[in-house]
Each structure stands twice: as structure tokens, then as C-alpha cells.
Scaffold this motif. Structure first.
Motif, PDB file in Angstrom:
ATOM      1  N   GLN A 638      20.631  26.225  32.699  1.00 58.83           N
ATOM      2  CA  GLN A 638      20.160  26.265  34.084  1.00 58.83           C
ATOM      3  C   GLN A 638      21.329  26.347  35.063  1.00 58.83           C
ATOM      4  O   GLN A 638      21.241  27.036  36.084  1.00 58.83           O
ATOM      5  CB  GLN A 638      19.302  25.036  34.369  1.00 58.83           C
ATOM      6  CG  GLN A 638      17.979  25.021  33.610  1.00 58.83           C
ATOM      7  CD  GLN A 638      17.131  23.809  33.921  1.00 58.83           C
ATOM      8  OE1 GLN A 638      17.376  23.094  34.891  1.00 58.83           O
ATOM      9  NE2 GLN A 638      16.118  23.557  33.091  1.00 58.83           N
ATOM     10  N   ARG A 642      21.714  29.499  37.652  1.00 60.71           N
ATOM     11  CA  ARG A 642      21.897  29.322  39.099  1.00 60.71           C
ATOM     12  C   ARG A 642      23.157  30.040  39.578  1.00 60.71           C
ATOM     13  O   ARG A 642      23.173  30.621  40.673  1.00 60.71           O
ATOM     14  CB  ARG A 642      21.971  27.831  39.434  1.00 60.71           C
ATOM     15  CG  ARG A 642      20.649  27.092  39.278  1.00 60.71           C
ATOM     16  CD  ARG A 642      20.731  25.688  39.870  1.00 60.71           C
ATOM     17  NE  ARG A 642      19.472  24.970  39.709  1.00 60.71           N
ATOM     18  CZ  ARG A 642      19.212  24.122  38.720  1.00 60.71           C
ATOM     19  NH1 ARG A 642      20.140  23.882  37.801  1.00 60.71           N
ATOM     20  NH2 ARG A 642      18.045  23.512  38.643  1.00 60.71           N
ATOM     21  N   HIS A 668      13.140  29.999  33.373  1.00 58.82           N
ATOM     22  CA  HIS A 668      11.875  29.261  33.459  1.00 58.82           C
ATOM     23  C   HIS A 668      12.122  27.856  34.012  1.00 58.82           C
ATOM     24  O   HIS A 668      11.348  27.349  34.835  1.00 58.82           O
ATOM     25  CB  HIS A 668      11.229  29.181  32.070  1.00 58.82           C
ATOM     26  CG  HIS A 668       9.987  28.347  32.029  1.00 58.82           C
ATOM     27  ND1 HIS A 668       8.771  28.788  32.525  1.00 58.82           N
ATOM     28  CD2 HIS A 668       9.771  27.082  31.566  1.00 58.82           C
ATOM     29  CE1 HIS A 668       7.863  27.834  32.367  1.00 58.82           C
ATOM     30  NE2 HIS A 668       8.443  26.792  31.781  1.00 58.82           N
ATOM     31  N   GLY A 669      13.251  27.242  33.568  1.00 57.55           N
ATOM     32  CA  GLY A 669      13.557  25.881  33.994  1.00 57.55           C
ATOM     33  C   GLY A 669      13.821  25.749  35.480  1.00 57.55           C
ATOM     34  O   GLY A 669      13.512  24.712  36.078  1.00 57.55           O
ATOM     35  N   VAL A 670      14.383  26.784  36.096  1.00 58.09           N
ATOM     36  CA  VAL A 670      14.661  26.721  37.544  1.00 58.09           C
ATOM     37  C   VAL A 670      13.544  27.362  38.360  1.00 58.09           C
ATOM     38  O   VAL A 670      13.645  27.452  39.583  1.00 58.09           O
ATOM     39  CB  VAL A 670      16.014  27.392  37.877  1.00 58.09           C
ATOM     40  CG1 VAL A 670      17.151  26.725  37.127  1.00 58.09           C
ATOM     41  CG2 VAL A 670      15.997  28.899  37.579  1.00 58.09           C
ATOM     42  N   GLY A 671      12.492  27.815  37.667  1.00 58.68           N
ATOM     43  CA  GLY A 671      11.341  28.378  38.363  1.00 58.68           C
ATOM     44  C   GLY A 671      11.596  29.712  39.025  1.00 58.68           C
ATOM     45  O   GLY A 671      11.055  29.991  40.098  1.00 58.68           O
ATOM     46  N   ALA A 672      12.412  30.560  38.372  1.00 58.75           N
ATOM     47  CA  ALA A 672      12.774  31.845  38.991  1.00 58.75           C
ATOM     48  C   ALA A 672      12.189  33.034  38.249  1.00 58.75           C
ATOM     49  O   ALA A 672      12.699  34.144  38.352  1.00 58.75           O
ATOM     50  CB  ALA A 672      14.295  31.969  39.052  1.00 58.75           C
ATOM     51  N   GLU A 673      11.079  32.823  37.518  1.00 64.48           N
ATOM     52  CA  GLU A 673      10.518  33.908  36.710  1.00 64.48           C
ATOM     53  C   GLU A 673      10.112  35.130  37.532  1.00 64.48           C
ATOM     54  O   GLU A 673      10.215  36.265  37.055  1.00 64.48           O
ATOM     55  CB  GLU A 673       9.288  33.413  35.924  1.00 64.48           C
ATOM     56  CG  GLU A 673       9.569  32.267  34.975  1.00 64.48           C
ATOM     57  CD  GLU A 673       9.271  30.919  35.601  1.00 64.48           C
ATOM     58  OE1 GLU A 673       8.800  30.027  34.868  1.00 64.48           O
ATOM     59  OE2 GLU A 673       9.501  30.747  36.826  1.00 64.48           O
ATOM     60  N   GLU A 674       9.683  34.909  38.767  1.00 65.44           N
ATOM     61  CA  GLU A 674       9.193  36.017  39.586  1.00 65.44           C
ATOM     62  C   GLU A 674      10.314  36.789  40.281  1.00 65.44           C
ATOM     63  O   GLU A 674      10.130  37.950  40.644  1.00 65.44           O
ATOM     64  CB  GLU A 674       8.222  35.473  40.648  1.00 65.44           C
ATOM     65  CG  GLU A 674       7.006  34.770  40.079  1.00 65.44           C
ATOM     66  CD  GLU A 674       6.175  35.693  39.199  1.00 65.44           C
ATOM     67  OE1 GLU A 674       6.045  36.888  39.553  1.00 65.44           O
ATOM     68  OE2 GLU A 674       5.675  35.226  38.160  1.00 65.44           O
TER      69      GLU A 674
END
Length: 718
Positions: A638, A642, A668-674
Motif C-alpha cells: 500500500q 500510494r 484494493h487496500g487503498v480503495g483506488a480500484e476505480e
């Protein structure tokens, strides 16, 4: 008047007698201290480090005396500071020897004096410059340690003592010179540009007082020198000797090759469970540490708050060795980690866990960042793996998560629970068949390249997309290649780095036997871990092949025009940042080919991360960490994701299946899939190729899974 001065001005005949008589004391201390250290090193196992002495000597001079690995682009401040201290001290020492030769050899024995004229004037200027460098360098070092206080630097009482000695010696030298000039009104005084202003200030004082202070200062100066030299062998200041020796006797083998346990079937000791299990060169390794902390600068565990600090592991071993040898370890005072200090801990401790903790050993990703930055070539990873071997093979202690890895490697030839007959299932996604070596050999044919797919590339659904992409590139380029299919097995890399050397050797010998059966000459692989093992470790057991990483081959095919890229490719557009895999970059020196391949796509704008090339930050998956849960500190993957996102890029280009797995998880862990995605270089290039029929050449390109494969990706345990 010829420029010169009287040597030993204002000093009676007793002075030089005392000087030469007492001079023996510090050199006896120094010789005795060095001898005791050599005796400690000799506790280790034998190892030949005396080959290619000419190459070794030149490299040691280049890297230490000439500061080749000390003054570096990212360490200029600390490196130049050290260079100033080194040049100042060495120059002053040489200057003292020159005066002694003039006074005690050339003049009394041969009636020849060279300490005059232009030489004398140049000498005065150089000595003043050297003294100034020594003092300023030492003061800057104190400022750096007590004001700037970089996170990687640790200061002890020993550092203060050494730097204080150097400052005092420099000031005393200038004072002796200034006091002489204040009395003699030396016409050549201005050449001593540091001492001369001091002499002008002192000249108004009574001559008798100046002479008395001069004599006292002369004796005190040499007494200080003698005390300092006596202290050298029992402090951190020993490092000019140990560092030079360590670089002189460094490993000349590829840095990515771990030494195997020889004759493992007959071995009585596995790994390093006590000091005597290391080689003598490894014990020299730990004694050469300068405590500078450069190994921490790009260390993924240090930078994400984990127990492992490579410098501390080395110093723990060094302090323990000093305890065992009954000598001071070079640390004044008591710190939180008592294993690092000579006083208070004692020698009656077990190496593991009392000196080095299991947590430190299992946190290591074996990325090699510590070794790449160390100015004196300390090899932290082999030390750590040696202790892991002891835990695994002798104590049977290892993280629970790797139990299934060992079982699967032994039973199925891969870390995953997939049968070998599914290794080639991914080929069904291609329009053109991919032959297996058994079929090729049965037809009496030969291939240009063997495609070593690797375990992740064979079984992990995400990395299968990279495998398919590389196969499409090879087919588009008209390269005749084949795979081993169900005959392929793991190279043993994960087992070796985790510490299961017995299993690693078994896997490697099986792989080499298979490759040699088919008389393989050239191998391409998309996995840097397989690349490193086949290139650097298989030769240890008779496996000698030309090994090429897929990024190198792709770049070569583009340069030769064997594949055509669409400049308007929708896939290869926008800003991209590239991550250097540790086992491709630091371990094998390949940084340019992946970047050149990406640069061939004009729609891409390459943006470098802050830590790149040999300072690249690990993905966190090496050293078997891909198969272990990360429970301490910040997740390494992660942190790297970042950093990649901070470049403003929307795409992260990878060149390693380990990195791919870690980054998919990190995104996925940092919530940046999109907003952020990761693709292998092969996927980017294959998706941008212009094929003769205009099609992409693969069935189900994207998320489709190989027929017959499990529906779940072979991912790390969570």
C-alpha cells in the motif's frame, strides 16, 4: 631567503626521545585490537575470498579510499562530510610522516633537505587546508547528528568521543603552529592561512609565555594523538581497517545468488544458529558496519514501521561477537536493544532469539535495498537467510502460512494447490497452439526459446493474463518457442529465501534435470524471481543457460521491428509510472529495457516515482513474504501504491508477477480500484500490437480463466 622553518622549534632533545619511545604504545594497542578482531573472524567457517586479488584490491581502493560508494548522488551531504574528515585526517598523517622523514632520515643520514622552497610553501597551504577540512567535517558531523538528526542515523557516546578527538587534534595542530609563528614572526606565515590570523592575535603576548604554552601544547597534542590511536581499535573508528578489508574480501559472485549448503545430504549443521556457523567473511561483514544507516534509507520494513532494521541486525551480531570475544563493541552507553552493547548483556545468550529476534528475520523481503546502499558491501540478506535456514531446518520454526507452501512444493511442484497437469491450461485462451517441449522433442525438432512460465504465471488468474500476452507477442514476432507444461516445476526460489534450503535444492535440481534433458540453451521468463534463480543459482548445480527477462526480449523485438505497435492504441495512452522489480533491477541490473519498451509507445508519458531504479521501493512480496500475512506496521504494497499514485499516473506498469499480485492487493487496500490500475509491460505491448488480421489474437482477453482451472485466483493467504 629560501622558505623553510626549523623542525622541532622550541623543543629540547628530550622531546623526540619521548615521542619515539611513547609512539610504540598506541601502535601496540592498535595491533593488539586488530589481532583480537581477526581472531573473532576466524571463528567462522572457511571460505575462499582470496581469488582475483588484483581486482579485489583495486575495487577496495576505489570504493573506500576514493569514496566511490560513500559519496553518492542521493547521499552527497553525508558523503562529502565523510570525505572531508577522511582527506583531512589522512593528509595530516602523511604530512607528519613527511616531517619525520626530513628530520630523522634525509637530513641526518644523507645531508639532503627537501622541506624548503616551493615544496615547503605548498606543504604549509595543504596542511592548513587539511586541518580545516578535518575540523569542519567533524563539526558538520556533530551538527548532522544533533541538529538535523536524520531518521536513519543513530548517535552514541562513541560517535561524540571520536568527533571530539578529531576537532581537538585539529585545533591543537593549528595552535602549535600559531604559537611558533607568533614568536618567530615567520615571513612565510601567510601561507598558513588558518594559523596565521591566530598568530597575529597572539603576537602581543609575552614571548616567554608563548614559548611555555607552545611546549605544553606540543606535548599535549602528541599525547592526544597517542590516546586517540590507542582508542581506535576499540571503537567505531576501527572502520577504516574493517571497511577496507570487507570490500577487499567481498563476494564476487552475482549478488542475486545465495550460496547453497554444500553436500546438504551429509551436512551436520543447517544454517546459522550460532556465530561459528557463519563464514569468517560474514563475521568480518558484521564487524565492518559503520552504523551510518544507509541500509535503512530504502528498506521497506524500516520505512513501514516493522521490527526489522538491517543495520540493527548487523550491529546485534557485531555486539554479540564482541561480547564473545571480550572486547568493546564500539558503543558507549546502554540502549533499548541490549544485544548491541558490550556492557550489560553478556555473551551467554542464544543467537536466536536472544540476539536476533525471529520477528526481525521473518519481516525481511530480501529486496536487497540494504546491500545496494551499504558503502562497504555488507550483505545483510545472506546473513538473514542463513538464520532462517537454522529456524526452518533445525528448529522447525517458521510462520504457519508457509506450511502449505512447503507441502505444495514437495507434492505438486508449486506453492499452490494446483496439479501440474493444469500448468498449460492458459494456452487454451490463444488462437495459435503453444507446443510443449515433450512434443517438440518427440518430433525431433528444436525451438529458439523456452518460455519458462513460472508458478504465478501458470496458476494465478491475474498473472495468466501476462502469460497470454507474452505468448501473443512471441507468436506475432514469429519466434519458435515452447513451454514445459506439466513438466515445469518451481525453481525453488521461495523455499530458498524462506530458509528451506533442502527443499529448494531438490526443486532446483529437478528443474535443471528437465532443462538439460531437452538441451535447452535459451530461456525467457516474465518472472524476475525465476529469472534470477535460473541465471544466477542454477549454474551452481550444472544448469547453464542464456536467460532473458520478458521486458528485455520485448524491447529487443520492438527495436528490431519484429512487432508493430499502434501509435493510437487506446490502452497505451496517458501517464504511466514504472515499478522496478527488486530481482530484475537491484539484483540483476536491468533498469532500461522496461522503460525503453514503454517509451516505444508514443501515447504513454512515463513518470518516475520518487524511489526508482536502484533505490526502488520493494512491493513487499519477496523473501517468501508473498505467502505470509503482514501484521506489523504499514503494508508495504500500500505504501508503494500510494507512491505510484502520487506521480499523477493512472497506470502502474509492472514487470513481475509477485509485484502484480502485491499491487492488485495494494490498490484494493487503498480503495483506488476505480481510478488506478496495474498492467504488466507484456499486457500493454500486446494490447497495442497491430496483428496481420487486425485481431487481438486471444480468446477471452481480459478476465477469462483457463479452461479447467479453479475459479479462485492463487493468491496470498489473507
Amino acid at each position: 631567503m629560501i622558505p623553510t622553518r626549523e623542525i622541532l622549534w622550541n623543543i629540547t632533545a628530550l622531546g623526540p626521545i619521548l615521542l619515539y619511545t611513547l609512539m610504540a604504545i598506541p601502535f601496540v594497542f592498535l595491533a593488539y585490537g586488530l589481532a583480537r578482531r581477526v581472531r573473532m573472524w576466524r571463528q567462522g567457517q572457511p571460505e575462499n575470498r582470496f581469488d582475483q586479488l588484483g581486482r579485489r584490491l583495486w575495487h577496495a581502493i576505489l570504493m573506500t579510499v576514493l569514496h566511490g560508494r560513500i559519496v553518492r548522488r542521493r547521499n552527497r551531504f553525508g558523503g562529502l562530510m565523510h570525505l572531508a574528515i577522511f582527506v583531512g585526517f589522512v593528509t595530516l598523517f602523511i604530512g607528519t610522516v613527511i616531517v619525520m622523514i626530513e628530520a630523522d632520515i634525509t637530513v641526518p643520514l644523507f645531508g639532503v633537505s627537501f622541506y624548503r622552497g616551493d615544496f615547503y610553501l605548498a606543504y604549509k597551504a595543504v596542511m592548513n587546508l587539511a586541518g580545516l577540512l578535518l575540523i569542519l567535517g567533524s563539526l558538520v558531523a556533530l551538527y548532522r547528528r544533533y541538529v538535523l538528526r536524520p531518521a536513519t542515523l543513530e548517535t552514541t557516546g562513541d560517535d561524540v568521543v571520536i568527533l571530539a578527538f578529531l576537532v581537538v587534534l585539529g585545533v591543537q595542530g593549528f595552535a602549535v603552529q600559531a604559537l611558533r609563528m607568533a614568536v618567530t614572526e615567520d615571513p612565510w606565515g601567510p601561507w598558513s592561512f588558518v594559523s596565521y590570523p591566530m598568530a597575529l592575535t597572539l603576537s602581543a603576548l609575552p614571548e616567554s609565555w608563548l614559548r611555555a604554552v607552545h611546549v605544553a601544547n606540543w606535548y599535549i597534542h602528541f599525547l592526544t594523538n597517542f590516546v586517540f590511536l590507542s582508542y581506535v581499535a576499540y571503537s567505531k573508528m576501527i572502520h577504516p581497517f574493517t571497511s577496507f578489508a570487507n570490500v577487499l574480501f567481498r563476494r564476487l559472485k552475482p549478488v542475486g545468488a545465495l550460496d547453497p549448503i554444500e553436500n546438504i545430504e551429509e551436512a551436520e549443521v543447517f544454517g546459522a544458529g550460532k556465530l561459528e556457523d557463519f563464514t569468517w567473511a560474514q563475521l568480518l561483514n558484521v564487524d565492518a558496519c559503520m552504523h551510518c544507516g544507509r541500509c535503512l534509507e530504502y528498506c521497506p520494513t524500516f520505512n513501514t514501521g516493522k521490527p526489522l532494521r538491517p543495520r540493527d541486525v548487523v550491529l546485534e551480531l557485531a555486539g554479540y561477537m564482541a561480547d564473545r570475544g571480550g572486547i568493546f563493541s564500539g558503543e558507549l552507553g546502554q540502549g533499548e536493544n541490549s544485544a548491541r552493547y558490550r556492557w550489560g548483556a553478556g555473551p551467554d545468550r542464544a543467537l536466536i532469539p536472544d540476539v536476533v529476534s525471529p520477528a526481525e528475520l521473518w519481516d525481511c523481503t530480501t529486496c536487497g535495498a540494504c546491500m545496494a546502499q551499504c558503502p562497504v558491501y555488507i550483505e545483510h540478506v545472506p546473513l538473514i537467510v542463513g538464520m532462517r535456514r537454522h529456524l526452518v531446518l533445525e528448529q522447525g520454526e517458521f510462520p504457519e502460512e508457509v506450511t502449505s507452501v512447503f507441502t505444495n512444493l514437495e507434492r505438486l511442484g508449486s506453492p499452490y494447490q494446483f496439479p501440474p497437469n493444469q500448468r498449460a491450461a492458459w494456452t487454451k485462451r490463444l488462437d495459435q497452439p503453444v507446443p510443449e517441449m515433450a512434443e517438440v522433442a518427440a518430433r525431433g525438432e528444436e525451438v529458439e526459446i523456452l518460455f519458462w512460465v513460472g508458478c504465478l504465471g501458470s496458476f494465478d488468474s491475474r498473472n495468466q493474463r501476462t502469460t497470454v500476452a507474452l505468448a501473443r507477442i512471441l507468436q506475432a514476432a514469429g519466434i519458435k518457442f515452447a513451454i514445459l507444461g506439466k513438466e515445469e516445476s518451481c525453481t525453488g526460489d521461495p523455499a530458498r529465501r524462506i530458509g528451506n534450503e533442502y527443499l529448494a535444492q531438490m526443486m532446483a535440481m529437478q528443474a535443471v534435470e528437465t532443462l538439460n534433458t531437452y538441451n535447452v540453451k535459451k530461456v525467457v521468463t516474465a518472472c524476475p524471481h525465476c529469472f534470477n534463480a535460473i541465471k544466477n543459482e542454477f549454474p551452481q548445480i550444472g544448469g547453464n543457460y542464456e536467460v532473458i527477462h520478458h521486458s528485455q526480449l520485448i524491447n529487443q523485438l520492438i527495436a528490431e521491428g519484429r512487432i508493430t505497435l499502434d501509435p493510437n492504441s487506446a490502452l497505451a495512452r496517458g501517464a504511466v509510472t514504472y515499478h522496478d522489480p527488486c530481482y530484475l533491477g537491484r539484483y540483476n541490473g536491468e533498469y532500461d529495457a522496461p522503460r525503453e519498451a514503454l517509451a516505444a509507445l508514443p501515447g504513454l508519458e512515463l513518470r518516475e516515482m520518487r524511489r526508482n531504479r536502484n533505490t526502488s521501493f520493494c512491493c513487499g512480496g519477496g523473501g517468501g513474504r508473498l505467502f505470509m500475512e503482514e501484521t506489523r506496521g504499514t503494508r508495504i504494497n500500500q505504501a508503494r501504491v500510494r507512491e505510484a499514485m502520487d506521480t499523477g499516473a493512472e497506470l502502474l506498469a509492472a514487470a513481475c508477477p509477485f509485484c502484480m499480485t502485491m499491487f492488485e492487493d495494494g490498490i484494493h487496500g487503498v480503495g483506488a480500484e476505480e481510478s488506478f490500475k496495474v498492467l504488466d509491460i507484456a499486457e500493454i505491448v500486446a494490447g497495442s500490437m497491430i496483428t496481420p488480421n487486425g485481431a487481438d489474437g486471444a480468446k477471452g482477453h481480459g478476465e477469462a480463466r483457463p479452461e479447467g482451472a479453479a475459479s479462485e485466483s492463487a493468491e496470498r493467504p489473507e
